[in-house]
Write a protein that holds these residues in place. Structure first.
Motif, PDB file in Angstrom:
ATOM      1  N   THR A   7      -0.246   1.588  15.105  1.00 57.56           N
ATOM      2  CA  THR A   7       0.042   0.928  13.842  1.00 57.56           C
ATOM      3  C   THR A   7       0.374  -0.540  14.089  1.00 57.56           C
ATOM      4  OG1 THR A   7       0.873   2.984  12.895  1.00 57.56           O
ATOM      5  CG2 THR A   7       1.494   0.950  11.787  1.00 57.56           C
ATOM      6  N   LEU A   8      -0.301  -1.407  13.336  1.00 56.51           N
ATOM      7  CA  LEU A   8      -0.038  -2.835  13.387  1.00 56.51           C
ATOM      8  C   LEU A   8       0.621  -3.243  12.076  1.00 56.51           C
ATOM      9  CD1 LEU A   8      -3.495  -4.048  14.774  1.00 56.51           C
ATOM     10  CD2 LEU A   8      -1.457  -3.416  16.073  1.00 56.51           C
ATOM     11  N   ASP A   9       1.671  -4.041  12.155  1.00 54.44           N
ATOM     12  CA  ASP A   9       2.395  -4.502  10.971  1.00 54.44           C
ATOM     13  C   ASP A   9       1.821  -5.827  10.485  1.00 54.44           C
ATOM     14  OD1 ASP A   9       4.303  -2.383  10.971  1.00 54.44           O
ATOM     15  OD2 ASP A   9       5.335  -3.378  12.629  1.00 54.44           O
ATOM     16  N   ARG A  10       1.774  -5.997   9.176  1.00 50.60           N
ATOM     17  CA  ARG A  10       1.288  -7.261   8.607  1.00 50.60           C
ATOM     18  C   ARG A  10       2.370  -8.314   8.736  1.00 50.60           C
ATOM     19  NH1 ARG A  10       0.638 -10.219   3.858  1.00 50.60           N
ATOM     20  NH2 ARG A  10      -1.422 -11.157   3.693  1.00 50.60           N
ATOM     21  N   TRP A  11       1.966  -9.546   8.995  1.00 51.01           N
ATOM     22  CA  TRP A  11       2.886 -10.668   9.085  1.00 51.01           C
ATOM     23  C   TRP A  11       2.286 -11.854   8.345  1.00 51.01           C
ATOM     24  CZ3 TRP A  11       1.191 -15.207  11.193  1.00 51.01           C
ATOM     25  CH2 TRP A  11       0.055 -15.135  11.985  1.00 51.01           C
ATOM     26  N   ALA A 117     -14.626   5.314  -0.584  1.00 52.68           N
ATOM     27  CA  ALA A 117     -14.791   4.299  -1.626  1.00 52.68           C
ATOM     28  C   ALA A 117     -13.586   3.366  -1.689  1.00 52.68           C
ATOM     29  CB  ALA A 117     -14.998   4.972  -2.986  1.00 52.68           C
ATOM     30  N   ARG A 118     -12.475   3.793  -1.081  1.00 54.43           N
ATOM     31  CA  ARG A 118     -11.269   2.947  -1.050  1.00 54.43           C
ATOM     32  C   ARG A 118     -11.535   1.714  -0.214  1.00 54.43           C
ATOM     33  NH1 ARG A 118      -5.715   4.919  -0.099  1.00 54.43           N
ATOM     34  NH2 ARG A 118      -5.966   2.850   0.372  1.00 54.43           N
ATOM     35  N   HIS A 119     -10.994   0.591  -0.632  1.00 60.75           N
ATOM     36  CA  HIS A 119     -11.234  -0.674   0.058  1.00 60.75           C
ATOM     37  C   HIS A 119     -10.632  -0.709   1.461  1.00 60.75           C
ATOM     38  CE1 HIS A 119     -12.097  -4.857   0.623  1.00 60.75           C
ATOM     39  NE2 HIS A 119     -10.812  -5.130   0.781  1.00 60.75           N
ATOM     40  N   GLY A 120      -9.556   0.022   1.721  1.00 56.61           N
ATOM     41  CA  GLY A 120      -8.864  -0.076   3.000  1.00 56.61           C
ATOM     42  C   GLY A 120      -9.303   0.880   4.088  1.00 56.61           C
ATOM     43  N   ASP A 121     -10.238   1.789   3.819  1.00 60.02           N
ATOM     44  CA  ASP A 121     -10.645   2.780   4.810  1.00 60.02           C
ATOM     45  C   ASP A 121     -11.998   2.413   5.411  1.00 60.02           C
ATOM     46  OD1 ASP A 121      -8.369   4.204   4.204  1.00 60.02           O
ATOM     47  OD2 ASP A 121      -9.381   5.546   2.815  1.00 60.02           O
ATOM     48  N   ARG A 122     -12.003   2.150   6.728  1.00 55.98           N
ATOM     49  CA  ARG A 122     -13.218   1.764   7.435  1.00 55.98           C
ATOM     50  C   ARG A 122     -13.303   2.525   8.749  1.00 55.98           C
ATOM     51  NH1 ARG A 122     -14.212   0.158   2.944  1.00 55.98           N
ATOM     52  NH2 ARG A 122     -14.350  -2.002   2.302  1.00 55.98           N
ATOM     53  N   ARG A 135      -5.935   0.424   6.080  1.00 59.79           N
ATOM     54  CA  ARG A 135      -4.940  -0.558   5.660  1.00 59.79           C
ATOM     55  C   ARG A 135      -4.200   0.014   4.472  1.00 59.79           C
ATOM     56  NH1 ARG A 135      -8.661  -5.424   4.870  1.00 59.79           N
ATOM     57  NH2 ARG A 135     -10.194  -3.781   4.881  1.00 59.79           N
ATOM     58  N   HIS A 136      -2.880   0.025   4.538  1.00 61.23           N
ATOM     59  CA  HIS A 136      -2.092   0.663   3.486  1.00 61.23           C
ATOM     60  C   HIS A 136      -0.748  -0.037   3.345  1.00 61.23           C
ATOM     61  CE1 HIS A 136       0.220   2.686   6.710  1.00 61.23           C
ATOM     62  NE2 HIS A 136      -0.941   2.699   7.322  1.00 61.23           N
ATOM     63  N   GLY A 137      -0.034   0.335   2.299  1.00 58.34           N
ATOM     64  CA  GLY A 137       1.271  -0.260   2.025  1.00 58.34           C
ATOM     65  C   GLY A 137       1.132  -1.409   1.047  1.00 58.34           C
ATOM     66  N   SER A 139       3.005  -5.352  -0.204  1.00 55.96           N
ATOM     67  CA  SER A 139       3.884  -6.487   0.038  1.00 55.96           C
ATOM     68  C   SER A 139       4.211  -6.628   1.523  1.00 55.96           C
ATOM     69  CB  SER A 139       5.135  -6.338  -0.815  1.00 55.96           C
ATOM     70  OG  SER A 139       5.857  -7.530  -0.819  1.00 55.96           O
ATOM     71  N   ALA A 140       5.477  -6.703   1.862  1.00 54.69           N
ATOM     72  CA  ALA A 140       5.895  -6.928   3.244  1.00 54.69           C
ATOM     73  C   ALA A 140       5.717  -5.678   4.109  1.00 54.69           C
ATOM     74  CB  ALA A 140       7.343  -7.374   3.285  1.00 54.69           C
ATOM     75  N   ARG A 141       5.450  -4.539   3.495  1.00 52.93           N
ATOM     76  CA  ARG A 141       5.319  -3.289   4.249  1.00 52.93           C
ATOM     77  C   ARG A 141       3.862  -2.914   4.538  1.00 52.93           C
ATOM     78  NH1 ARG A 141       8.951  -1.753   0.116  1.00 52.93           N
ATOM     79  NH2 ARG A 141       7.264  -0.525  -0.706  1.00 52.93           N
ATOM     80  N   LYS A 142       2.935  -3.859   4.380  1.00 53.80           N
ATOM     81  CA  LYS A 142       1.535  -3.562   4.665  1.00 53.80           C
ATOM     82  C   LYS A 142       1.349  -3.271   6.140  1.00 53.80           C
ATOM     83  CE  LYS A 142      -0.794  -5.993   0.967  1.00 53.80           C
ATOM     84  NZ  LYS A 142      -1.747  -7.042   0.626  1.00 53.80           N
ATOM     85  N   LYS A 143       0.452  -2.336   6.427  1.00 47.25           N
ATOM     86  CA  LYS A 143       0.182  -1.944   7.805  1.00 47.25           C
ATOM     87  C   LYS A 143      -1.304  -1.649   7.968  1.00 47.25           C
ATOM     88  CE  LYS A 143       4.695   0.208   8.468  1.00 47.25           C
ATOM     89  NZ  LYS A 143       5.282  -0.905   9.121  1.00 47.25           N
ATOM     90  N   ALA A 144      -1.751  -1.713   9.204  1.00 46.23           N
ATOM     91  CA  ALA A 144      -3.100  -1.269   9.556  1.00 46.23           C
ATOM     92  C   ALA A 144      -2.927  -0.175  10.603  1.00 46.23           C
ATOM     93  CB  ALA A 144      -3.931  -2.412  10.112  1.00 46.23           C
ATOM     94  N   THR A 145      -3.412   1.010  10.304  1.00 47.51           N
ATOM     95  CA  THR A 145      -3.307   2.129  11.227  1.00 47.51           C
ATOM     96  C   THR A 145      -4.673   2.384  11.849  1.00 47.51           C
ATOM     97  OG1 THR A 145      -1.524   3.110   9.941  1.00 47.51           O
ATOM     98  CG2 THR A 145      -2.684   4.560  11.460  1.00 47.51           C
ATOM     99  N   LEU A 146      -4.717   2.403  13.173  1.00 52.32           N
ATOM    100  CA  LEU A 146      -5.945   2.653  13.915  1.00 52.32           C
ATOM    101  C   LEU A 146      -5.842   4.024  14.564  1.00 52.32           C
ATOM    102  CD1 LEU A 146      -6.064  -0.757  15.815  1.00 52.32           C
ATOM    103  CD2 LEU A 146      -7.219  -0.198  13.697  1.00 52.32           C
TER     104      LEU A 146
END
Length: 192
Positions: A7-11, A117-122, A135-137, A139-146
């Motif tokens: 999991t990568l956190d958005r900054w 069809a969701r924009h965040g699932d690749r 990619r989910h979450g 505001s400040a809690r957005k994350k990218a899970t690989l």
């Protein structure tokens, strides 16, 4: 088949002038060490660059026509470890599999496609390896899970994470229609 989840956190860095603001994802991906995605890492005219750096991943950059802060797939260029990579996609295909972005890196064929069809699932796939990106979450809690299936290496992770900082909505039909209208309205705004 081996499976690992990272999991990568958005900054974001909103210091200085608006044009200098930076966004991205960062975190630790197990044996691959630290990974950081930055967008826009730089700007070249009307094109933005997203860049990935890390402990064991090759420096990877994706440059495309600016769509917000991220580059888009329009007039796109990819570089992995300083080597340019040719990108191919069928923008007229009707299915998500047909609209996939295809590339060949270090002699391996990759496909990057919308897995829902969701924009965040690749999903990024090559022979024997699959990396699912979500990619989910908010505001400040957005994350990218690989989620990595198979014996992945640093190049696989670099390609998957650089795409977190790229506008890939054109990989679905609905996203392509929305992008077309947004681009058209942008061009109309320029001529007024």
């Amino acid at each position: 088949m081996q499976q690992h989840t990272y999991t990568l956190d958005r900054w974001e860095d909103r210091s200085g002038h608006r044009q200098a603001w930076k966004f991205g994802y960062r975190g630790t991906a197990g044996e691959f060490g630290r990974i950081e995605v930055v967008y826009p890492a730089s700007r070249r005219g009307d094109r933005n660059v997203t860049e990935v750096k890390g402990d064991t991943v090759p420096v990877t950059s994706f440059m495309g026509w600016a769509y917000g802060r991220k580059p888009s797939l329009f007039i796109a260029e990819l570089s992995v470890g300083g080597t340019g990579v040719r990108l191919k996609r069928n923008r007229w295909a009707q299915t998500r599999a047909g609209r996939a972005l295809r590339m060949q890196v270090t002699g391996r064929e990759y496909r990057y496609r919308a897995s829902s069809a969701r924009h965040g699932d690749r999903t990024l796939t090559r022979n024997g390896v699959e990396v699912r990106i979500r990619r989910h979450g908010s505001s400040a809690r957005k994350k990218a899970t690989l989620t990595v299936l198979g014996p992945a290496d640093g190049t696989d992770l670099a390609l998957a994470t650089v795409m977190c900082g790229v506008n890939t909505r054109n990989l679905t039909r609905g996203g392509a229609v929305r992008a077309f209208f947004a681009r058209s309205l942008h061009w109309l705004d320029i001529f007024q």
